[in-house]
Design an enzyme around this catalytic site. Sequence first.
Site, PDB file in Angstrom:
ATOM      1  N   GLU A   1      42.445  46.463  30.286  1.00  0.00           N
ATOM      2  CA  GLU A   1      41.605  47.188  31.248  1.00  0.00           C
ATOM      3  C   GLU A   1      42.241  48.495  31.715  1.00  0.00           C
ATOM      4  O   GLU A   1      41.679  49.219  32.516  1.00  0.00           O
ATOM      5  CB  GLU A   1      41.267  46.301  32.444  1.00  0.00           C
ATOM      6  CG  GLU A   1      42.462  45.673  33.131  1.00  0.00           C
ATOM      7  CD  GLU A   1      42.067  44.685  34.230  1.00  0.00           C
ATOM      8  OE1 GLU A   1      40.905  44.676  34.664  1.00  0.00           O
ATOM      9  OE2 GLU A   1      42.947  43.919  34.663  1.00  0.00           O
TER      10      GLU A   1
ATOM     11  N   HIS B   1      34.101  44.902  43.505  1.00  0.00           N
ATOM     12  CA  HIS B   1      34.174  43.441  43.537  1.00  0.00           C
ATOM     13  C   HIS B   1      33.164  42.858  44.499  1.00  0.00           C
ATOM     14  O   HIS B   1      32.658  41.758  44.298  1.00  0.00           O
ATOM     15  CB  HIS B   1      35.598  42.992  43.865  1.00  0.00           C
ATOM     16  CG  HIS B   1      36.526  43.210  42.720  1.00  0.00           C
ATOM     17  ND1 HIS B   1      37.340  44.312  42.637  1.00  0.00           N
ATOM     18  CD2 HIS B   1      36.710  42.510  41.577  1.00  0.00           C
ATOM     19  CE1 HIS B   1      38.015  44.257  41.500  1.00  0.00           C
ATOM     20  NE2 HIS B   1      37.657  43.182  40.845  1.00  0.00           N
TER      21      HIS B   1
ATOM     22  N   ARG C   1      35.956  52.833  41.264  1.00  0.00           N
ATOM     23  CA  ARG C   1      34.746  52.019  41.147  1.00  0.00           C
ATOM     24  C   ARG C   1      34.109  51.693  42.495  1.00  0.00           C
ATOM     25  O   ARG C   1      32.976  51.233  42.556  1.00  0.00           O
ATOM     26  CB  ARG C   1      35.007  50.751  40.330  1.00  0.00           C
ATOM     27  CG  ARG C   1      36.020  49.816  40.920  1.00  0.00           C
ATOM     28  CD  ARG C   1      36.529  48.828  39.881  1.00  0.00           C
ATOM     29  NE  ARG C   1      35.858  47.553  39.917  1.00  0.00           N
ATOM     30  CZ  ARG C   1      36.326  46.440  39.370  1.00  0.00           C
ATOM     31  NH1 ARG C   1      37.461  46.448  38.693  1.00  0.00           N
ATOM     32  NH2 ARG C   1      35.662  45.317  39.448  1.00  0.00           N
TER      33      ARG C   1
ATOM     34  N   ASP D   1      37.372  47.803  35.046  1.00  0.00           N
ATOM     35  CA  ASP D   1      38.519  48.668  35.310  1.00  0.00           C
ATOM     36  C   ASP D   1      38.755  49.650  34.169  1.00  0.00           C
ATOM     37  O   ASP D   1      39.168  50.781  34.406  1.00  0.00           O
ATOM     38  CB  ASP D   1      39.783  47.820  35.541  1.00  0.00           C
ATOM     39  CG  ASP D   1      39.810  47.288  36.963  1.00  0.00           C
ATOM     40  OD1 ASP D   1      39.564  48.083  37.884  1.00  0.00           O
ATOM     41  OD2 ASP D   1      40.033  46.082  37.140  1.00  0.00           O
TER      42      ASP D   1
ATOM     43  N   CYS E   1      35.013  40.456  29.536  1.00  0.00           N
ATOM     44  CA  CYS E   1      34.704  39.767  30.792  1.00  0.00           C
ATOM     45  C   CYS E   1      34.258  40.739  31.874  1.00  0.00           C
ATOM     46  O   CYS E   1      34.021  40.340  33.006  1.00  0.00           O
ATOM     47  CB  CYS E   1      35.894  38.935  31.260  1.00  0.00           C
ATOM     48  SG  CYS E   1      37.369  39.929  31.546  1.00  0.00           S
TER      49      CYS E   1
HETATM   50  C1  PEP Z   1      37.313  44.029  34.813  1.00  0.00           C
HETATM   51  O1  PEP Z   1      38.065  44.856  35.316  1.00  0.00           O
HETATM   52  O2  PEP Z   1      36.450  44.302  33.960  1.00  0.00           O
HETATM   53  C2  PEP Z   1      37.377  42.613  35.238  1.00  0.00           C
HETATM   54  C3  PEP Z   1      36.729  41.683  34.602  1.00  0.00           C
HETATM   55  O3  PEP Z   1      38.108  42.308  36.324  1.00  0.00           O
HETATM   56  P1  PEP Z   1      37.751  42.699  37.840  1.00  0.00           P
HETATM   57  O4  PEP Z   1      36.303  43.139  37.873  1.00  0.00           O
HETATM   58  O5  PEP Z   1      37.983  41.473  38.644  1.00  0.00           O
HETATM   59  O6  PEP Z   1      38.692  43.794  38.138  1.00  0.00           O
HETATM   60 MG    MG Z   2      39.803  44.256  36.375  1.00  0.00          MG
END
Ligand code: PEP
Ligand code: MG
Length: 579
Positions: free
Chosen positions: A438, A194, A472, A462, A509
């Site tokens: 996810e 993140h 990650r 995820d 996303c």
């Molecule tokens: C994801 O996991 O792809 C996502 C969009 O959410 P985040 O990156 O905030 O976990």
């Molecule tokens: Mg996520």
Amino acid sequence: MLTLHGAGVGNGIAIGVAVVLSREQPDIPEYSIKKNQVDDESLRFSAAITAAKQGLVKIHQELPSDAPAEIASFIDAHLMMLEDPVLAEEPIRTIEQQLCNAEWALKCSADKLIAVFKSMKDSYLQSKSIDIVQVVDRVQDNLLGIQESGGRDFNQDLEGRIVVTNDLSPADTVLFRHRRMAAFLTNLGGPISHTAILARSLHIPAIVGLHGATRYLRTNDVLIVDGRSGVIIVNPDQRALAEYHEHQEEEIQLKRELATLKDKASVTKDGEPVTLLANIELPEELHEVKDVAAQGVGLYRTEYLFMNREPPPDEEEQYQAYSLVIKDIKGPVTIRTLDLGADKQVDGGRTESGKNITNPALGLRAVRLCLNEPGLFKPQLRAILRASNHGPVEIMIPMLSSVNELFQVLELIDQVKHELTKENQRFNPEIPIGGIIEVPAAAVTADLFAEHLDFLSIGTNDLIQYTLAIDRVDDDVNYLYDPLHPAVLRLIRSIIEAGEQANIPVSMCGEMAGDPLYTRLLLGLGLRVFSMEPFSLPEIKKTIRESDIASLKADTAKLLGISDPLTLRQQVEQMNRQE
Ligand code: PEP
Ligand code: MG
């Protein structure tokens, strides 16, 4: 001139001066002193207390006149703690009685005090132990000679500076952005963490997973940071500087060219429209959403509202924040409910909750945390529903792993709707509810989720982490993070198919949606809604406008049959080169 390599995460190049910051706790020395050294040791301790107070008074005096009143009272509270006999006097008695050094004497008193606060039932009082830690750190810094100009001072002005540190939490990244850091380098971390995502959204050139960054780099080194390639040049010569200044110019030029696409439709060569949405974390990104003409917000990461503050925002504050975004953005705004936990802790992971979580990414995160704490979840649901009165809003639930969790969320939403109706509050009773797919379990059973939801969104960040069993944020296993892994591609395809069969939209996303390397592949797999950081949107639009869906479908079907990762990557690259 030294060159270092890591994983580049933020686009762009920064040239600036390094500041090495360390949050690591220095070892507190413990040694005996002679009786005739007691007076000197006690004086050394008192001088450290005085210096800590003077440091705080100076910060107080230098506060800008428009600084929020809370900051001044926060400093006053720390000053008062330095007057407390347990911290200011007891250590002197310990020095006298135990004939030990001042640092150790202070540690003994501080540990006792911290333990008292931590054992309190009231969570507010419990959290006050952090203040004691901070105050004691100040005194220890003086005793240990850790300099304010570097050391562990995370509060200094960072304007134009390149932060070099062991690791940076998303919360710290936001704070440092406000202090105008120009770039950052970390020993740890991965490109899909993140922190890295935030760096890209906020246009902060960054390189993570450098391992020796804090070992090889010194405060005041001049650095070139190339966030595209992951290269750092330390104390560059004139030639290197000139070359990178030129690259910076080229980047600006490229951005200008892409900006001309703003008013062009997002449609393939053979006329298929593709929806392009933006991911946002902070309200300051809203202007960019409009600059790139995104058709709405496909992911609003609300957890950033909860960071670097105490107490958490209440319903009213959240309602105001969501309404602001909804009123500002033309298209629909997809508000993701709180996804706290794992690498997104409200205070950057510094709270000592007393629980050592071994696998936080597999722990009480996102919807699990929310269902576990209705006191946190319900105000957010109420706020989103109330905000839905101001424009098109969708609710999106993160990290669902079983439909049972989904049923609990749907029931809670119904309860909240009922309450709001009774209170005569206005909201959209038909608000669409979707889920981020996810977790592999949800991906495999996407059809079951699709039956009860209005839309699905593929969270590849995820999904890849959990499918390939690689953290990650762990730089040691980041080399395994592969969006082209056949397991990942099959899951993506089956989620899209589940959406098609249930006749509900499927978006993506995760970061994969904003990487032009995968755009054609995803189009070929049937994806028609992409959500990404605004920065990436123009280039994705360019790729879409140059793509032909009919030919991509056939190419993609062939790709799914390839088992060798290298051949697969080469085929994807070849598909991207086709006119
Ligand atoms: C994801 O996991 O792809 C996502 C969009 O959410 P985040 O990156 O905030 O976990
Ligand atoms: Mg996520």
